[in-house]
Design an enzyme around this catalytic site. Structure first.
Site, PDB file in Angstrom:
ATOM      1  N   LYS A  43     -12.941  40.211  72.169  1.00 33.31           N
ATOM      2  CA  LYS A  43     -13.107  39.036  73.018  1.00 33.31           C
ATOM      3  C   LYS A  43     -11.815  38.205  73.019  1.00 33.31           C
ATOM      4  CE  LYS A  43     -18.029  38.312  71.787  1.00 33.31           C
ATOM      5  NZ  LYS A  43     -18.679  38.329  73.094  1.00 33.31           N
ATOM      6  N   ARG A  51     -27.607  45.008  71.375  1.00 32.40           N
ATOM      7  CA  ARG A  51     -28.649  45.979  71.735  1.00 32.40           C
ATOM      8  C   ARG A  51     -28.627  47.190  70.803  1.00 32.40           C
ATOM      9  NH1 ARG A  51     -26.390  46.246  77.658  1.00 32.40           N
ATOM     10  NH2 ARG A  51     -25.901  44.126  76.967  1.00 32.40           N
TER      11      ARG A  51
END
Length: 484
Positions: free
Chosen positions: A260, A334
């Site tokens: 990021k 996830r």
């Protein structure tokens, strides 16, 4: 590591004017004349245009005449017809934020009607705890005592339990990642279990490997901090059905090799808000001794770009045997939930997961509403109803078979991204759906409401304690539905 307020909550039938408090907070409806101890003052302020009692409007009065309290705070409640738990919670939180900038001993809040005791009490708890967990000089001072004047005494146990749970969740989310990582989070969970009466089992790396949790372990590979899975078991109805709660617990998310940028990473200590909600909600359920069984599963990892980090193109095998092509290491939540949900689905047929999963959900719904996806319409409505009654917000998103192609892979059973700009939140839900077996399941994407980037009238910047109140309501509903 955690600084939990010790504020005591009680109800009182004393007349507001007679209570010798540091502050007396009086709620005023915008569309009704005030009949309280300072009705004349309120009328005068209204006539002068200095106070309209719109929602969250605050007017402090120092050295007020006619009341025993040292200071008076008029709290706008808005329209009476629009009153609900969410509105009263926010009003009480705004009042608390105003009066706790200095040390105070006792705050009295005149509850506008007994049915709002829970909203006012827990809302006040929300507002008397700030995010400055490491400041040498505190900017928020929780009062020693809160008196809910005219409140329903029968609601006090729930006020106290939800307040403590809310404080725990917010402290966890606000804790710096140098202090809160998978191992220390698991210690906090074990301590909470011992204190309030639920069992906690913690799996280390070797146990996770033995339990075939390859997807979760892959996310943790790049970090020097080992992964943990914490299992919370509360048994309030021996032999009865089990409510499964699964929480995403990425204690810091750098994005892994899909790193990021700084602006996107700075608040990523909050990526464990789902696990914080499950732990805190389970604590409240246990403290209230609700007649329900709860299985909480906390998937705890750091996502870092170390030399052993998961790579793009890797294919992982999850606990249920399904394979996953990794196309973005920043879609890691996830991956850890895949194994956690697979385990939970082996032990119950009713599941809810909580995860700060996608920025796409914030694009769709903003920062105050969770996205709700489900494989069972009736169970979805039950969970949505509980969220609404708790004074929180969620909105249903579709999850039908027409979206299956979002996670289609050429080399594995599925890929971990949607493969494009569209339907990102739904792609996350479709991915998780592959790991719930035959269970009735709800996915709550809480990326927006779990963390406030800036303060507002009723919220401090930082962790919000999102979904703690909803979990208590879900547990109550689950128990009530079954017994009914």
């Amino acid at each position: 590591m955690l600084n939990i307020p010790s504020t005591q909550f009680n109800t009182s039938i004393e007349a507001p004017a007679t209570v010798p408090a540091d502050w007396l907070a009086l709620g005023v409806w915008a569309d009704e004349p005030d009949t309280g101890p300072v009705a004349g003052l309120v009328s005068e302020l209204r006539e002068r245009g200095d106070f309209s009692a719109k929602h969250l409007e605050l007017v402090p009065i120092f050295n007020p005449a006619g009341v025993a309290a040292q200071r008076l705070l008029l709290v706008g409640l808005g329209q009476r017809a629009g009153a609900n738990r969410a509105a009263l919670h926010a009003a009480a939180a705004a009042a608390a934020r105003h009066v706790t900038g200095k040390k105070v001993g006792t705050v009295a809040f005149s509850v506008p009607a007994p049915e709002f005791t829970l909203a006012v009490g827990v809302g006040f708890a929300q507002g008397c705890q700030g995010p400055g967990v490491r400041k040498t000089s505190p900017t928020r001072f929780a009062p020693g005592h809160v008196l809910l004047l005219g409140g329903n005494a029968a609601d006090l146990p729930r006020v106290r339990a939800e307040a403590r749970a809310l404080w725990l969740a917010r402290e966890l989310v606000n804790a710096p990642p140098c202090d809160l990582y998978p191992e220390t989070f698991a210690v906090v969970a074990a301590d909470a279990g011992r204190a309030t009466g639920f069992d906690v089992e913690v799996w280390d790396e070797s146990r996770l490997a033995a339990e075939r949790m390859g997807s979760l372990l892959a996310v943790a590979r790049g970090s020097a901090r080992p992964a943990r899975l914490a299992l919370l078991r509360y048994t309030g109805d021996p032999g009865g059905p089990v409510l499964g709660l699964v929480g995403k617990g990425v204690t810091f998310d750098s994005g892994g090799l899909s790193l990021k940028p700084t602006d996107g990473m700075v608040d990523m200590k909050c990526d464990m808000a789902g696990a914080a909600a499950v732990l805190a909600g389970t604590q409240a359920v246990a403290e209230l001794k609700l007649p329900v069984n709860v299985l909480g599963v906390l998937a705890l990892v750091e996502n870092m770009p170390g030399g052993k980090a998961m790579m793009l193109g890797d294919v992982l095998k999850a606990r249920n045997g399904k394979t996953i092509e990794v196309l973005n290491t920043d879609a890691e939540g996830r991956l850890i939930l895949a194994d956690a949900l697979s385990f939970a689905a082996e032990h119950t047929d009713r599941l809810v997961d909580f995860a700060t999963l996608t920025g796409a959900c914030m694009v769709a719904l903003g920062t105050e509403t969770a996205g709700l996806m489900t494989n069972d319409g009736e169970w979805g409505e039950t969970v949505l109803g509980a969220v609404t009654r708790a004074g929180e917000r969620a909105w249903k998103l579709p999850l039908d078979a027409s979206y299956d192609g979002l996670i289609k892979s050429k080399v594995a059973d599925m890929r971990n991204t949607g493969g494009g700009r569209w339907g990102g939140a739904i792609a996350g839900g479709k991915f998780l759906e592959q790991f719930v077996g035959q269970a009735k399941w709800v996915h709550l994407d809480i990326a927006g409401p779990a963390f406030a980037e800036s303060e507002s009238a009723a919220l401090d910047a930082g962790g919000t304690g999102c979904m703690v109140r909803s979990i208590v309501e879900m547990a109550r509903t689950f128990s009530g539905e079954r017994s009914g």
